[in-house]
Design a protein around this motif. Structure first.
Motif, PDB file in Angstrom:
ATOM      1  N   VAL A 179      66.759  54.554  19.456  1.00  0.00           N
ATOM      2  CA  VAL A 179      66.326  55.921  19.961  1.00  0.00           C
ATOM      3  C   VAL A 179      66.632  55.919  21.311  1.00  0.00           C
ATOM      4  O   VAL A 179      65.965  55.330  22.313  1.00  0.00           O
ATOM      5  CB  VAL A 179      64.766  56.417  19.687  1.00  0.00           C
ATOM      6  N   PRO A 180      67.575  56.788  21.708  1.00  0.00           N
ATOM      7  CA  PRO A 180      67.931  56.622  23.297  1.00  0.00           C
ATOM      8  C   PRO A 180      66.908  57.345  24.250  1.00  0.00           C
ATOM      9  O   PRO A 180      65.964  58.107  23.633  1.00  0.00           O
ATOM     10  CB  PRO A 180      69.159  57.791  23.427  1.00  0.00           C
ATOM     11  N   ALA A 181      66.625  56.550  25.299  1.00  0.00           N
ATOM     12  CA  ALA A 181      65.895  57.137  26.193  1.00  0.00           C
ATOM     13  C   ALA A 181      66.131  58.611  26.985  1.00  0.00           C
ATOM     14  O   ALA A 181      65.213  59.226  27.463  1.00  0.00           O
ATOM     15  CB  ALA A 181      65.658  56.274  27.419  1.00  0.00           C
ATOM     16  N   TYR A 182      67.141  59.206  26.660  1.00  0.00           N
ATOM     17  CA  TYR A 182      67.794  60.430  27.045  1.00  0.00           C
ATOM     18  C   TYR A 182      68.450  61.437  25.953  1.00  0.00           C
ATOM     19  O   TYR A 182      68.681  60.615  25.103  1.00  0.00           O
ATOM     20  CB  TYR A 182      68.799  60.356  28.063  1.00  0.00           C
ATOM     21  N   GLU A 183      68.344  62.386  25.976  1.00  0.00           N
ATOM     22  CA  GLU A 183      68.968  63.360  24.855  1.00  0.00           C
ATOM     23  C   GLU A 183      70.577  63.148  25.023  1.00  0.00           C
ATOM     24  O   GLU A 183      70.974  63.245  26.308  1.00  0.00           O
ATOM     25  CB  GLU A 183      68.703  64.766  25.223  1.00  0.00           C
ATOM     26  N   VAL A 184      71.271  62.603  23.931  1.00  0.00           N
ATOM     27  CA  VAL A 184      72.542  62.414  23.800  1.00  0.00           C
ATOM     28  C   VAL A 184      73.135  63.571  23.185  1.00  0.00           C
ATOM     29  O   VAL A 184      72.752  63.753  21.773  1.00  0.00           O
ATOM     30  CB  VAL A 184      72.706  60.887  23.349  1.00  0.00           C
ATOM     31  N   VAL A 185      74.098  64.316  23.472  1.00  0.00           N
ATOM     32  CA  VAL A 185      74.686  65.236  22.738  1.00  0.00           C
ATOM     33  C   VAL A 185      76.213  64.655  22.283  1.00  0.00           C
ATOM     34  O   VAL A 185      76.920  64.107  23.080  1.00  0.00           O
ATOM     35  CB  VAL A 185      75.235  66.389  23.395  1.00  0.00           C
ATOM     36  N   SER A 221      77.540  62.827  25.341  1.00  0.00           N
ATOM     37  CA  SER A 221      77.384  63.050  26.826  1.00  0.00           C
ATOM     38  C   SER A 221      75.806  63.178  26.877  1.00  0.00           C
ATOM     39  O   SER A 221      75.082  63.584  26.146  1.00  0.00           O
ATOM     40  CB  SER A 221      77.947  64.387  27.313  1.00  0.00           C
ATOM     41  N   VAL A 222      75.385  62.924  28.263  1.00  0.00           N
ATOM     42  CA  VAL A 222      74.064  63.184  28.795  1.00  0.00           C
ATOM     43  C   VAL A 222      74.186  63.854  29.857  1.00  0.00           C
ATOM     44  O   VAL A 222      74.698  63.701  30.809  1.00  0.00           O
ATOM     45  CB  VAL A 222      73.231  61.555  29.051  1.00  0.00           C
ATOM     46  N   SER A 223      73.145  64.877  29.974  1.00  0.00           N
ATOM     47  CA  SER A 223      73.155  65.801  31.143  1.00  0.00           C
ATOM     48  C   SER A 223      71.929  65.486  31.790  1.00  0.00           C
ATOM     49  O   SER A 223      70.880  65.611  31.092  1.00  0.00           O
ATOM     50  CB  SER A 223      73.511  67.349  30.597  1.00  0.00           C
ATOM     51  N   LEU A 224      71.983  65.523  33.267  1.00  0.00           N
ATOM     52  CA  LEU A 224      70.654  65.579  34.037  1.00  0.00           C
ATOM     53  C   LEU A 224      71.020  66.326  35.103  1.00  0.00           C
ATOM     54  O   LEU A 224      72.139  66.671  35.746  1.00  0.00           O
ATOM     55  CB  LEU A 224      70.338  64.000  34.513  1.00  0.00           C
ATOM     56  N   ASP A 225      69.891  67.126  35.571  1.00  0.00           N
ATOM     57  CA  ASP A 225      69.972  67.868  36.622  1.00  0.00           C
ATOM     58  C   ASP A 225      71.114  69.095  36.604  1.00  0.00           C
ATOM     59  O   ASP A 225      71.774  69.136  37.887  1.00  0.00           O
ATOM     60  CB  ASP A 225      70.355  66.920  38.181  1.00  0.00           C
ATOM     61  N   GLN A 263      73.714  54.052  22.187  1.00  0.00           N
ATOM     62  CA  GLN A 263      73.101  54.238  20.966  1.00  0.00           C
ATOM     63  C   GLN A 263      73.285  55.626  20.333  1.00  0.00           C
ATOM     64  O   GLN A 263      73.156  55.688  19.129  1.00  0.00           O
ATOM     65  CB  GLN A 263      71.467  54.336  21.492  1.00  0.00           C
ATOM     66  N   GLY A 264      73.510  56.715  21.296  1.00  0.00           N
ATOM     67  CA  GLY A 264      73.929  58.038  20.572  1.00  0.00           C
ATOM     68  C   GLY A 264      75.071  57.921  19.715  1.00  0.00           C
ATOM     69  O   GLY A 264      75.134  58.536  18.582  1.00  0.00           O
ATOM     70  N   ILE A 265      76.232  57.128  20.136  1.00  0.00           N
ATOM     71  CA  ILE A 265      77.096  57.015  19.152  1.00  0.00           C
ATOM     72  C   ILE A 265      77.066  56.026  18.030  1.00  0.00           C
ATOM     73  O   ILE A 265      77.315  56.554  16.905  1.00  0.00           O
ATOM     74  CB  ILE A 265      78.370  56.367  20.061  1.00  0.00           C
ATOM     75  N   THR A 266      76.194  55.114  18.080  1.00  0.00           N
ATOM     76  CA  THR A 266      76.178  54.292  16.868  1.00  0.00           C
ATOM     77  C   THR A 266      75.226  54.984  15.921  1.00  0.00           C
ATOM     78  O   THR A 266      75.282  54.683  14.911  1.00  0.00           O
ATOM     79  CB  THR A 266      75.449  52.796  17.328  1.00  0.00           C
ATOM     80  N   ARG A 267      74.264  55.748  16.470  1.00  0.00           N
ATOM     81  CA  ARG A 267      73.399  56.596  15.605  1.00  0.00           C
ATOM     82  C   ARG A 267      74.203  57.602  14.854  1.00  0.00           C
ATOM     83  O   ARG A 267      73.910  57.755  13.600  1.00  0.00           O
ATOM     84  CB  ARG A 267      72.288  57.178  16.274  1.00  0.00           C
ATOM     85  N   TRP A 268      75.224  58.022  15.543  1.00  0.00           N
ATOM     86  CA  TRP A 268      75.977  59.131  14.716  1.00  0.00           C
ATOM     87  C   TRP A 268      76.849  58.204  13.579  1.00  0.00           C
ATOM     88  O   TRP A 268      76.989  58.918  12.532  1.00  0.00           O
ATOM     89  CB  TRP A 268      77.132  59.643  15.807  1.00  0.00           C
ATOM     90  N   ALA A 269      77.325  57.342  14.044  1.00  0.00           N
ATOM     91  CA  ALA A 269      77.993  56.334  12.960  1.00  0.00           C
ATOM     92  C   ALA A 269      77.017  55.828  11.668  1.00  0.00           C
ATOM     93  O   ALA A 269      77.860  55.791  10.486  1.00  0.00           O
ATOM     94  CB  ALA A 269      78.914  55.015  13.544  1.00  0.00           C
TER      95      ALA A 269
END
Length: 309
Positions: A179-185, A221-225, A263-269
């Motif tokens: 599970v990524p530590a950030y929200e991954v779109v 992608s990850v967005s911050l600020d 992690q976001g990419i591998t969870r998509w796969a």
């Protein structure tokens, strides 16, 4: 109650539990969450299984999933399919690639398999192909492969002797789909914001065709600020997911953003049938190499470029 605890989160476990009809079944994966009422196990395909503690018959840690030996020749071809060039031609089974000079991978011969003619003649075809396009003749070769040795015997030399070798690394999704530590779109098409974060300055003309050219792609992608600060690209070829174009804004580095994107990419796969992952990293990029090694990636092979002057 299980024999596990919150200290086991992040480790691979096996949990035997009873279903609603009373039958027992086993789930093997990485422990993702644990509390007094439930526990969650993440399977290799990224599916989370939430199990009631009261239904658990037995549970314990098990060793990490071992990396199966990799078919290097197959992976060598898989990487080419994961990031196809704008223009391709074949000489027998050898692949000629051109992309207006953008990236070595997109503008080099991939000498794999049987060229269908004497190697010397195949190389003349390759030289003519690149000369016609105003490009230097390049060949991407696996170090210590028979093809690399044959090209060197025929007078091809290192094109970039000042640069370090490129490592192609591989692992199983079970190691990297946490599970990524950030929200991954993750989207199947990149927008202008993604490209702006992926490149300094103007986007090369050939880049969209190369980046979006694979049969199945993901753009993370990850967005911050209020802005996109980290991006990456994934491509599926069979059960392999390739990860490339990972880039983090310099002001946001050392925060685990590259790991989150991966992690976001591998969870998509995972739900699409992905089971193994590969990526490329330059050998002297110590920070990236350390990150990938800590995530469970191991060396499959090294490559570099040869040219004919």
């Amino acid at each position: 109650m299980s024999g596990l605890s919150a200290r086991d989160i992040g480790h691979r476990v096996v949990v035997r539990h009873r279903l609603g009809d009373g039958q027992a079944t086993d789930v093997i994966g990485v422990l993702q969450a644990f509390d007094q009422e439930t526990l969650a196990v993440r399977h290799a395909d990224s599916t989370p299984y939430r199990i009631q503690q009261a239904a658990v018959v037995a549970a314990k840690r098990v060793p990490p999933m071992p990396l199966r030996p990799v078919d290097v020749e197959q992976l060598f071809l898989t990487t080419a399919l994961g990031r196809p060039a704008v223009e391709t031609q074949y000489v027998g089974q050898w692949l000629l690639r051109a992309s207006s000079g953008w990236t070595g991978r997109g503008n080099s011969l991939l000498p794999a398999g049987d060229p269908g003619m004497p190697v010397e003649d195949a190389l003349k075809h390759a030289e003519a192909f690149y000369t016609e396009r105003g490009l230097p003749p390049l060949a991407l070769v696996r170090l210590e492969s028979p093809e690399a040795e044959e090209l060197q015997r025929l007078g091809w030399t290192e094109a970039r002797p000042e640069q370090a070798d490129v490592l192609v690394m591989h692992t199983t999704l079970d190691h990297v789909n946490g599970v990524p530590a950030y929200e991954v779109v993750v989207t199947d098409k990149p927008d202008e914001t993604w490209y702006a974060a992926a490149f300094d300055g103007p986007v090369p003309a050939a880049a969209p065709a190369v980046m979006e050219g694979a049969q199945r792609t993901a753009f993370a992608s990850v967005s911050l600020d209020g802005k996109v600060v980290a991006v990456g690209r994934g491509s599926m070829t069979g059960h392999w997911v390739g990860v490339d174009a990972v880039r983090v804004d310099s002001a946001y580095r050392r925060r685990g953003l590259a790991t989150a994107v991966l992690q976001g990419i591998t969870r998509w796969a995972g739900p699409l049938g992905g089971r193994r992952s590969y990526l490329e990293v330059v050998e002297d990029n110590v920070a990236a190499l350390t990150t990938y090694t800590n995530l469970g990636y191991a060396l499959a092979y090294k490559y570099r470029y040869l040219t004919k002057h």
